[in-house]
Design a protein around this motif. Structure first.
Motif, short mmCIF file in Angstrom:
data_model
loop_
_atom_site.label_atom_id
_atom_site.label_comp_id
_atom_site.label_asym_id
_atom_site.label_seq_id
_atom_site.Cartn_x
_atom_site.Cartn_y
_atom_site.Cartn_z
N ALA A 1 0.84 -1.20 0.00
CA ALA A 1 0.00 0.00 0.00
C ALA A 1 0.87 1.25 0.00
N MET A 2 0.57 2.15 -0.91
CA MET A 2 1.27 3.44 -1.00
C MET A 2 0.34 4.56 -0.55
N LEU A 3 0.84 5.42 0.32
CA LEU A 3 0.06 6.58 0.75
C LEU A 3 0.21 7.68 -0.31
N VAL A 4 -0.87 8.00 -0.99
CA VAL A 4 -0.82 8.94 -2.11
C VAL A 4 -1.22 10.36 -1.68
N ARG A 5 -2.25 10.45 -0.87
CA ARG A 5 -2.74 11.79 -0.49
C ARG A 5 -3.04 11.81 1.00
N ALA A 6 -2.50 12.80 1.71
CA ALA A 6 -2.73 12.92 3.15
C ALA A 6 -2.28 14.30 3.59
N SER A 7 -2.59 14.63 4.84
CA SER A 7 -2.12 15.90 5.39
C SER A 7 -0.60 15.88 5.50
N ALA A 8 -0.01 17.07 5.63
CA ALA A 8 1.45 17.15 5.78
C ALA A 8 1.90 16.42 7.03
N ALA A 9 1.09 16.50 8.11
CA ALA A 9 1.48 15.84 9.35
C ALA A 9 1.50 14.32 9.17
N MET A 10 0.50 13.79 8.49
CA MET A 10 0.48 12.34 8.27
C MET A 10 1.60 11.92 7.34
N ARG A 11 1.87 12.71 6.31
CA ARG A 11 2.94 12.36 5.38
C ARG A 11 4.31 12.41 6.06
N ALA A 12 4.44 13.26 7.10
CA ALA A 12 5.70 13.32 7.83
C ALA A 12 5.87 12.09 8.73
N ALA A 13 4.74 11.50 9.15
CA ALA A 13 4.80 10.39 10.10
C ALA A 13 4.73 9.02 9.44
N VAL A 14 4.10 8.96 8.27
CA VAL A 14 3.88 7.67 7.60
C VAL A 14 4.64 7.65 6.28
N PRO A 15 5.53 6.70 6.10
CA PRO A 15 6.25 6.63 4.81
C PRO A 15 5.27 6.44 3.65
N ALA A 16 5.52 7.13 2.56
CA ALA A 16 4.63 7.01 1.40
C ALA A 16 4.70 5.61 0.80
N LEU A 17 5.88 5.05 0.74
CA LEU A 17 6.05 3.74 0.13
C LEU A 17 5.95 2.65 1.18
N HIS A 18 5.39 1.53 0.79
CA HIS A 18 5.22 0.40 1.71
C HIS A 18 6.60 -0.10 2.15
#
Length: 372
Positions: A327-344
């Protein structure tokens, strides 16, 4: 921001080192963590058509050439980029038209027709790039058949600018279909929809694309598309009836709207984090069942799940991994993107292999900026 005027400038910039973020049109800036400590290298100087030979089905362009310009060029010759790339503006909210062909290749972007025509990596014949050492090199060739050397085009496709700075690409193009026709059957649950799409793909109908939207015009809709000559489409469509019940044709306007929605995950709520989950198609129903209160749709006959959910990131990734996918995180808040790696996250052996490959291209880590 650094703006190399040519490849020699780019070589000098990369050889000087530091933390560098490559940027073309910026259409995918919203993917991955923000990188305030990295210096942006503006790649837009590497734009333009280098060579286009329609009879040979080969196109060479600067990596920063706008995707829309490339698609218009080949469409003018009755051809297409068969991996069905698209602009992420509709997903991430940026201005449309900023996506570049280099960004599309670096991200490995492909749309619904990937199901039948292959991924972006299957259509990149060759490239010119600069490594993290500041060394210019060429890989692949400007011919469709090339069996010499390592297949570096497949390696750099989807590498997200973490291996090399692409400056020029050679792509295979294909004739565009004369016609398209989409059929829809309604009312199927996720398991029945995946089964129906699998039967359609198993029939000798040469299905181009297949998708399932749980809410489309008020009902679950399972869509199947055929491309080709009108007579061929009619003959192949007759093969679908015995394997998928209740198919009705869509007019061109409705079909275009449906496939645009599938391509850009438009029916999913923009305010929720958006995931791109790749799994074996048969496991897709299990993935969405494991994540309650999620909005989702299936592309690639279930092999791609677009999922919008407020669930914990670990739960989403666990569901994907349990199904044999990622699973890749494509769209999220800046805070979530800072805490969760985009790539699995990779299993340890693969992570070690990836690290060695990256060190080979980028020994000083100039592309390691913490974005992913």
């Amino acid at each position: 921001m650094l703006r190399p005027a040519g490849i020699d400038d780019l070589c000098a910039i990369l050889a000087a080192g530091g933390a560098l973020r490559l940027r073309g049109g910026g259409s995918k800036d919203g993917i991955g963590a923000e990188t305030p400590g990295a210096t942006v290298v503006d790649m837009r100087g590497f734009a333009g058509i280098v060579d286009y030979d329609p009879p040979e089905l080969v196109l060479t362009v600067g990596a920063a050439t706008p995707l829309a310009a490339v698609q218009a060029l080949v469409a003018g010759q009755g051809q297409m980029l068969a991996f069905d790339p698209f602009d992420h503006a509709a997903i991430l909210g940026g201005a449309p038209g900023q996506a570049t062909i280099g960004g599309v290749i670096a991200a490995g972007i492909a749309g619904p027709a990937r199901l039948s025509r292959g991924a972006a990596r299957d259509h990149l014949l060759g490239f010119t790039a600069v490594s993290g050492r500041g060394e210019r090199f060429v890989a692949g060739a400007k011919v469709v058949k090339n069996v010499t050397g390592y297949d570096l085009p497949k390696l750099v496709t989807g590498s997200w600018g973490r291996l090399v700075a692409l400056t020029e690409l050679t792509l295979k193009v294909l004739p565009a279909p004369r016609a398209q026709q989409t059929w829809v059957t309604t009312g199927l649950d996720p398991s029945a929809a995946v089964a129906a799409m699998a039967r359609a793909l198993g029939a000798p109908a040469e299905v181009t694309a297949a998708a399932h939207l749980p809410r489309w015009n008020g009902a679950p809709a399972t869509a199947i598309r055929l491309d080709g000559f009108p007579g061929s489409i009619a003959a192949r469509a007759a093969m679908l009836g015995p394997v998928v019940a209740g198919l009705t044709p869509l007019d061109d306007t409705a079909a275009a709207a449906l496939w645009l929605a599938v391509r850009t995950a438009a029916p999913l709520p923009a305010e929720r984090p958006l995931w791109r989950i790749i799994v074996p198609a048969s496991r897709a129903p299990g993935v969405v069942a494991a994540i309650p209160n999620a909005d989702w749709l299936f592309d690639w006959a279930g092999g791609l799940v677009w999922l919008a959910s407020d669930s914990d990131a670990a739960q989403v990734r666990q569901a994907a991994a349990a199904a044999g996918g990622h699973a890749m995180l494509v769209r999220a808040s800046a805070a979530m993107r800072a805490a969760v790696p985009a790539l699995h996250p990779q299993p340890a052996p693969l992570a070690q292999l990836e690290s060695r490959v990256r060190r080979a291209f980028d020994p000083d880590g100039v592309f390691e900026i913490g974005r992913f």
